[in-house]
Design a protein around this motif. Structure first.
Motif, mmCIF file in Angstrom:
data_model
loop_
_atom_site.group_PDB
_atom_site.id
_atom_site.type_symbol
_atom_site.label_atom_id
_atom_site.label_comp_id
_atom_site.label_asym_id
_atom_site.label_seq_id
_atom_site.Cartn_x
_atom_site.Cartn_y
_atom_site.Cartn_z
ATOM 1 N N ASN A 1 0.880 -0.973 0.110
ATOM 2 C CA ASN A 1 0.074 0.029 -0.225
ATOM 3 C C ASN A 1 0.919 1.370 0.105
ATOM 4 O O ASN A 1 0.483 2.228 -0.703
ATOM 5 C CB ASN A 1 -0.989 0.080 1.218
ATOM 6 C CG ASN A 1 -2.057 -1.026 0.993
ATOM 7 O OD1 ASN A 1 -2.513 -1.205 -0.010
ATOM 8 N ND2 ASN A 1 -2.446 -1.356 2.182
ATOM 9 N N LEU A 2 1.817 1.178 0.835
ATOM 10 C CA LEU A 2 2.793 2.509 1.013
ATOM 11 C C LEU A 2 3.304 2.655 -0.589
ATOM 12 O O LEU A 2 3.047 3.971 -0.994
ATOM 13 C CB LEU A 2 3.825 2.179 1.836
ATOM 14 C CG LEU A 2 5.026 3.093 2.026
ATOM 15 C CD1 LEU A 2 4.449 4.371 2.729
ATOM 16 C CD2 LEU A 2 6.132 2.640 2.672
ATOM 17 N N ILE A 3 3.906 1.767 -1.140
ATOM 18 C CA ILE A 3 4.698 2.039 -2.546
ATOM 19 C C ILE A 3 3.402 2.502 -3.524
ATOM 20 O O ILE A 3 3.420 3.421 -4.299
ATOM 21 C CB ILE A 3 5.492 0.856 -2.715
ATOM 22 C CG1 ILE A 3 6.717 0.982 -1.891
ATOM 23 C CG2 ILE A 3 6.003 1.076 -4.148
ATOM 24 C CD1 ILE A 3 7.447 -0.044 -2.163
ATOM 25 N N GLU A 4 2.289 1.706 -3.446
ATOM 26 C CA GLU A 4 1.246 1.775 -4.379
ATOM 27 C C GLU A 4 0.787 3.385 -4.273
ATOM 28 O O GLU A 4 0.644 4.270 -5.439
ATOM 29 C CB GLU A 4 0.240 0.872 -4.275
ATOM 30 C CG GLU A 4 -0.625 1.140 -5.587
ATOM 31 C CD GLU A 4 -1.558 -0.270 -5.504
ATOM 32 O OE1 GLU A 4 -2.087 -0.504 -4.794
ATOM 33 O OE2 GLU A 4 -1.412 -0.540 -6.749
ATOM 34 N N ARG A 5 0.655 3.907 -3.079
ATOM 35 C CA ARG A 5 0.187 5.157 -2.962
ATOM 36 C C ARG A 5 1.104 6.304 -3.556
ATOM 37 O O ARG A 5 0.556 7.399 -3.853
ATOM 38 C CB ARG A 5 -0.121 5.401 -1.286
ATOM 39 C CG ARG A 5 -1.698 4.951 -0.774
ATOM 40 C CD ARG A 5 -1.948 5.574 0.291
ATOM 41 N NE ARG A 5 -1.159 6.092 1.482
ATOM 42 C CZ ARG A 5 -0.554 5.093 2.403
ATOM 43 N NH1 ARG A 5 -1.063 3.870 2.499
ATOM 44 N NH2 ARG A 5 0.416 5.738 3.223
ATOM 45 N N TRP A 6 2.143 5.900 -3.079
ATOM 46 C CA TRP A 6 3.416 6.780 -3.748
ATOM 47 C C TRP A 6 3.347 7.049 -5.059
ATOM 48 O O TRP A 6 3.404 8.139 -5.610
ATOM 49 C CB TRP A 6 4.734 6.314 -3.074
ATOM 50 C CG TRP A 6 5.992 7.153 -3.536
ATOM 51 C CD1 TRP A 6 6.149 8.651 -3.518
ATOM 52 C CD2 TRP A 6 6.702 6.670 -4.692
ATOM 53 N NE1 TRP A 6 7.170 8.822 -4.230
ATOM 54 C CE2 TRP A 6 7.428 7.755 -5.127
ATOM 55 C CE3 TRP A 6 7.162 5.460 -5.115
ATOM 56 C CZ2 TRP A 6 8.727 7.680 -5.863
ATOM 57 C CZ3 TRP A 6 7.960 5.214 -5.828
ATOM 58 C CH2 TRP A 6 8.758 6.348 -6.604
ATOM 59 N N LEU A 7 3.352 5.592 -5.809
ATOM 60 C CA LEU A 7 3.193 5.721 -7.317
ATOM 61 C C LEU A 7 1.983 6.461 -7.844
ATOM 62 O O LEU A 7 2.255 7.204 -8.651
ATOM 63 C CB LEU A 7 3.339 4.543 -7.684
ATOM 64 C CG LEU A 7 4.807 3.555 -7.665
ATOM 65 C CD1 LEU A 7 4.555 2.126 -8.032
ATOM 66 C CD2 LEU A 7 5.732 4.357 -8.472
ATOM 67 N N ARG A 8 0.734 6.320 -7.014
ATOM 68 C CA ARG A 8 -0.434 6.847 -7.573
ATOM 69 C C ARG A 8 -0.235 8.416 -7.414
ATOM 70 O O ARG A 8 -0.795 9.042 -8.428
ATOM 71 C CB ARG A 8 -1.531 6.261 -6.603
ATOM 72 C CG ARG A 8 -1.900 4.907 -6.878
ATOM 73 C CD ARG A 8 -2.882 4.440 -5.979
ATOM 74 N NE ARG A 8 -3.314 3.167 -6.407
ATOM 75 C CZ ARG A 8 -4.213 2.454 -5.403
ATOM 76 N NH1 ARG A 8 -4.855 3.062 -4.644
ATOM 77 N NH2 ARG A 8 -4.517 0.974 -6.069
ATOM 78 N N MET A 9 0.373 8.888 -6.209
ATOM 79 C CA MET A 9 0.300 10.171 -6.314
ATOM 80 C C MET A 9 1.528 10.930 -7.139
ATOM 81 O O MET A 9 1.199 11.837 -7.830
ATOM 82 C CB MET A 9 1.138 10.711 -4.698
ATOM 83 C CG MET A 9 1.181 11.955 -4.297
ATOM 84 S SD MET A 9 -0.214 12.814 -4.480
ATOM 85 C CE MET A 9 -0.717 13.007 -2.867
ATOM 86 N N CYS A 10 2.394 10.171 -7.414
ATOM 87 C CA CYS A 10 3.510 10.625 -8.529
ATOM 88 C C CYS A 10 2.889 10.852 -9.909
ATOM 89 O O CYS A 10 2.693 11.774 -10.408
ATOM 90 C CB CYS A 10 4.703 9.788 -8.641
ATOM 91 S SG CYS A 10 5.683 9.776 -7.201
#
Lengths: 501, 364
Positions: free
Chosen positions: B170-179
């Motif tokens: 979730n952590l990395i997915e949220r970051w990628l989504r934000m980017c």
């Protein structure tokens, strides 16, 4: 490198991308606890069966075109993944065990899988261990690790050798190195030269005479190689007529009587023989058979009544030996198939004579494409009987199936150049000096002028050698129609032609 | 099997979002988090087991959404037939995978990798982030959770119910989504999973922020769920659309208000069947986008994207590029040995040890 598996005398060794190992190289698998080491030769290199590689390949390419992209890999994990994915399995054949620095033909023990140390065995060490280098070295070329490899001339002495490889891989070149090496040590070499490739052995590549010039005797049948009937023994002539010219038994009996009659009367000449056959009281069919063979003999130009132009082959052999060795090249390039057989019969019969009478000690016979002139029964004769007289044959061919299986089995040394044809590889793999897997796997990938050496010359440690160049004027190269000048001219003409031609 | 059936596409020669992404601060925080978790691991023993990939790879499914029964009488489903709009809209898919690499005496090592795939001018290009290893222990789990779910109090107990592997994803997915929300303009951004927030790994504040940023950049976020717990009369909502001619879209616009105030549906919920012979999927589209525009967005999606088995190709590729293969895992294990001096040991199988060849799990 890690030892992965052993099946029979085959080892599977896991090898990583930063470890550079090629087919043909030797590895030492050292088990310190056991105090022994296995010597194994790499005969094939395969990709390690790393799980997930198929998925990796599929996702990174589509119809052969990879999707472009970037990897942000802060910890550089990808390099480790690629390292795993590029791992290889070395298929190796065990060739012996080293115990206390001494080589033993033993492979019944199993080194530790986890604690064995595996490293490349330099050719130099192997040669010393196996005592491959001898007192009479013939430099063949360089091994894969750039070590100059020489074979011991004594390992060709009394041996049966085969040089084979597909067209243009350097068979004649290698045989020239061997025969010049033998000449250096005073040996007599007789070459049955089918294509006139050895006629310039006495010249450097720039056309100047080389140190072998006076030791090379080129005999062109019908030109500077003629013989009289008087010099020819009856049994030699009988063999020529029966085996080379297919004279039937009844006719052969009549011929023997004619020959003896002429000998008694001192009329053993070509002219006398022709007259005698014409006037001999015998069946007309026999007379016809004899006369047709007589005409073949006359037309070959090999026999003469002129003593001045005739050559004494046995004397030439003795002279060559006395002068410290040399080569007698029988140039068969301008002879018809039947004449060729006749001349070879004559030469071999005389060689056998000279050897059995101890007029010469031994002869190294190099026979190119021998199936084209050697009669069926001669193969076994040369391999088994004649070697006891001191005739040691080397057969050179690009058609391995023309050499009988039993010849391969009895061969002491085999020099293999590249073959890719499966059928050819199968034929060669019957050689008893190495296992079929080693032969087929290594020979298939040999580059031109690289040779796999098998047999006694390498103490049964198959070795790949890049054959050294030779400063001898070459004659064995193919004569091409499209020469450089012709191509330049044609290209110029094409460029000048109007577009749309 | 799915891979072999992949379609042929060409690649684009120029695409520059990865360089921009690298500069974003959060990526450094994530790498730092990974490095920090691995700091205390040197020289330990790592127990590895034969990897059963179906068990150990984590994707983000929506099972935390719990079963939401949709009452029949308040359900009004609108069927929309779709017409593809080919206007060159860029399509971007985001997905993240993780895998358990092995266990130490104090915790578990997971690896996480994210992938973004973009289709523009008919060509595909990918960007991957990772893999990053994380050594999750009881002690550092709180720290990781803090990074993951800043707006969910730990004492709620909700976070602890979800395993760290999923939290890391979730952590990395949220970051990628934000980017992507920041960097893409006028694109359709496809997420793997729903737009439900308020559960561990999907904080309402962050999710809302990501959607807001996306809208500000004229992007529309859509979430494709391969599986859903939403049901109507004990039927999965994805089964409602069976029998209708694709491409079509069902809008399920009258869901009951959820009593759990923490769960928030940030998307309009649809059931989409985008291709003949393909599957139906739950499709969430940013709720702040007007309904007509949502339908038009789906029409733009099917007009500008390859649809394989009813699923967008960018999202499928993002999954393929993020997921771990066995050789990836062996490579990661090698990194752990080389860089951190871990000693690998095979996980002992107690059943095997005790019962030998009879040590199977079947029958207890």
């Amino acid at each position: 490198m890690r030892l992965f598996k052993k099946i029979g005398n085959t080892l599977h060794i896991l090898c990583f991308p930063d470890e550079d190992v090629e087919k043909g190289e030797y590895l030492l698998i050292e088990d310190e606890e056991a105090g022994k080491a296995l010597i194994a030769q790499v005969i094939d290199v395969e990709f390690a069966n790393v799980p997930g590689v198929m998925e990796e390949l599929l996702r990174s390419s589509h119809n052969g075109y990879p999707i472009e992209g970037e990897d942000e890999d802060p910890l550089d994990v990808t390099s480790h993944i690629l390292y795993i994915q590029d791992a290889r399995i070395l298929i190796c054949k065990i060739h012996g065990t080293v115990v206390n620095g001494r080589l033993k033909q033993e492979s019944s023990w199993l080194p530790s899988r986890m604690n064995s140390r595996i490293h490349k065995l330099p050719t130099e060490s192997l040669i010393k261990m196996a005592k491959i280098d001898g007192d009479l070295p013939i430099l063949l070329g360089e091994t894969q690790d750039s070590f100059p490899l020489s074979i011991d001339a004594r390992q060709l002495d009394g041996k049966l050798n085969i040089i084979t490889g597909k067209k243009g891989t350097g068979k004649s070149h290698l045989s020239k190195i061997l025969m010049l090496g033998l000449i250096d040590y005073g040996a007599i070499v007789v070459i049955l030269d089918l294509n006139g490739e050895y006629t310039n052995l006495g010249y450097n590549s720039d056309g100047s005479k080389n140190k072998y010039h006076d030791k090379i005797h080129i005999l062109a049948p019908g030109k500077n190689f003629k013989v009289t009937l008087y010099q020819t023994k009856l049994y030699v002539m009988m063999r020529t007529l029966v085996y080379a010219l297919g004279l039937p038994g009844t006719s052969a009996r009549e011929f023997r009587q004619i020959w003896r009659f002429l000998e008694r009367n001192g009329r053993l000449t070509l002219h006398g023989l022709g007259e005698a056959i014409q006037n001999w009281k015998c069946n007309q069919h026999v007379r016809d058979a004899l006369y047709s063979r007589y005409m073949t003999i006359v037309n070959s130009g090999f026999f003469t009544d002129n003593m001045a132009e005739a050559i004494d082959f046995e004397k030439l052999l003795s002279k060559t030996e006395k002068e410290g060795g040399g080569a007698i090249v029988i140039d068969l390039s301008d002879t018809s198939p039947s004449d060729r057989q006749m001349i070879v019969e004559y030469v071999l019969a005389n060689l056998q004579d000279a050897l059995s009478d101890w007029k010469i000690r031994a002869v190294f016979l190099f026979a190119e494409e021998a199936h084209l002139y050697l009669r069926e029964t001669y193969w076994d004769d040369i391999v088994t009987r004649m070697r006891h007289f001191g005739l040691f044959a080397t057969f050179i061919t690009n058609q391995p199936n023309t050499i009988h299986e039993n010849i391969y089995r009895q061969a002491d040394n085999i020099f293999l150049l590249n073959f890719v044809n499966e059928h050819d590889l199968q034929v060669i793999s019957r050689a008893a000096r190495a296992d079929a897997e080693t032969i087929t796997s290594i020979v298939r990938d040999l580059p031109p002028h690289h040779c796999l050496l098998l047999g006694k010359i390498v103490k049964d440690f198959p070795m790949v050698v890049k054959v050294r160049p030779l400063n001898v004027k070459t004659m064995g190269q193919t004569r091409y129609f499209f020469t450089d000048e012709r191509i330049t001219k044609l290209v110029r003409e094409l460029n000048q032609a109007p577009i749309g031609r | 099997m799915l891979l072999i059936g992949q379609l042929h596409y060409e690649t684009t020669s120029k695409y520059n979002f990865p360089r921009i992404i690298k500069e974003i601060e959060l990526s450094e925080r994530i790498v730092e988090l990974s490095v920090n978790t691995m700091r205390m691991i040197k020289g330990r023993i790592l127990q590895i087991s034969n990897i059963d990939f179906s068990d150990s790879i984590i994707e983000l499914y929506d099972d935390y959404e719990e079963c939401i029964p949709i009452k029949g009488k308040i359900l009004s489903a609108l069927l929309n037939s779709l017409k593809p709009i080919r206007d060159g809209t860029p399509i971007i898919g985001v997905d993240v995978s993780s895998i358990k690499v092995g266990a130490t005496d104090s915790g578990v090592i997971y690896a996480v990798r994210g992938a973004i795939v973009q289709r523009i001018n008919g060509k595909y290009r990918y960007f991957r982030f990772g893999p990053l290893p994380f050594h999750v222990t009881k002690r550092n789990f709180q720290e990781i959770l803090g990074e993951c779910d800043e707006d969910i109090p730990f004492e709620s107990g909700i976070s602890l119910r979800f395993e760290p592997q999923r939290q890391l994803c979730n952590l990395i997915e949220r970051w990628l989504r934000m980017c992507i929300s920041h960097l893409a303009k006028g694109s359709l951004i496809l997420w793997d999973g729903s737009l439900t927030a308020g559960v561990p790994g999907s904080p309402v504040k962050e999710m809302s922020e990501i959607l807001k940023v996306a809208r500000e950049n004229s992007n529309i976020v859509m979430g494709f769920s391969k599986d859903t717990t939403l049901k109507f009369l004990d039927w999965k909502i994805t089964d409602l659309i069976n029998g209708y001619k694709p491409p079509c879209l069902f809008e399920i616009d009258s869901l009951p208000l959820l009593s759990n105030s923490r769960l928030k549906l940030l998307g309009r919920i649809y059931v989409a069947k985008l291709a003949r012979g393909g599957c139906s999927f739950r499709l969430d589209i940013d709720r702040c986008i007007p309904s007509e525009e949502c339908i038009r967005a789906v029409e733009r999606l099917i007009g500008n994207e390859r649809i394989y088995q009813g699923y967008p190709e960018t999202l499928r590729l993002a999954h393929i590029y993020s997921t771990f293969t066995a050789s990836d895992v062996i490579g990661i294990q090698r990194l752990l040995v080389r860089r951190y001096g871990l000693r690998l040991v095979a996980q002992s199988n107690m059943h095997r040890t005790l019962f030998g060849p009879y040590g199977t799990k079947i029958g207890g």
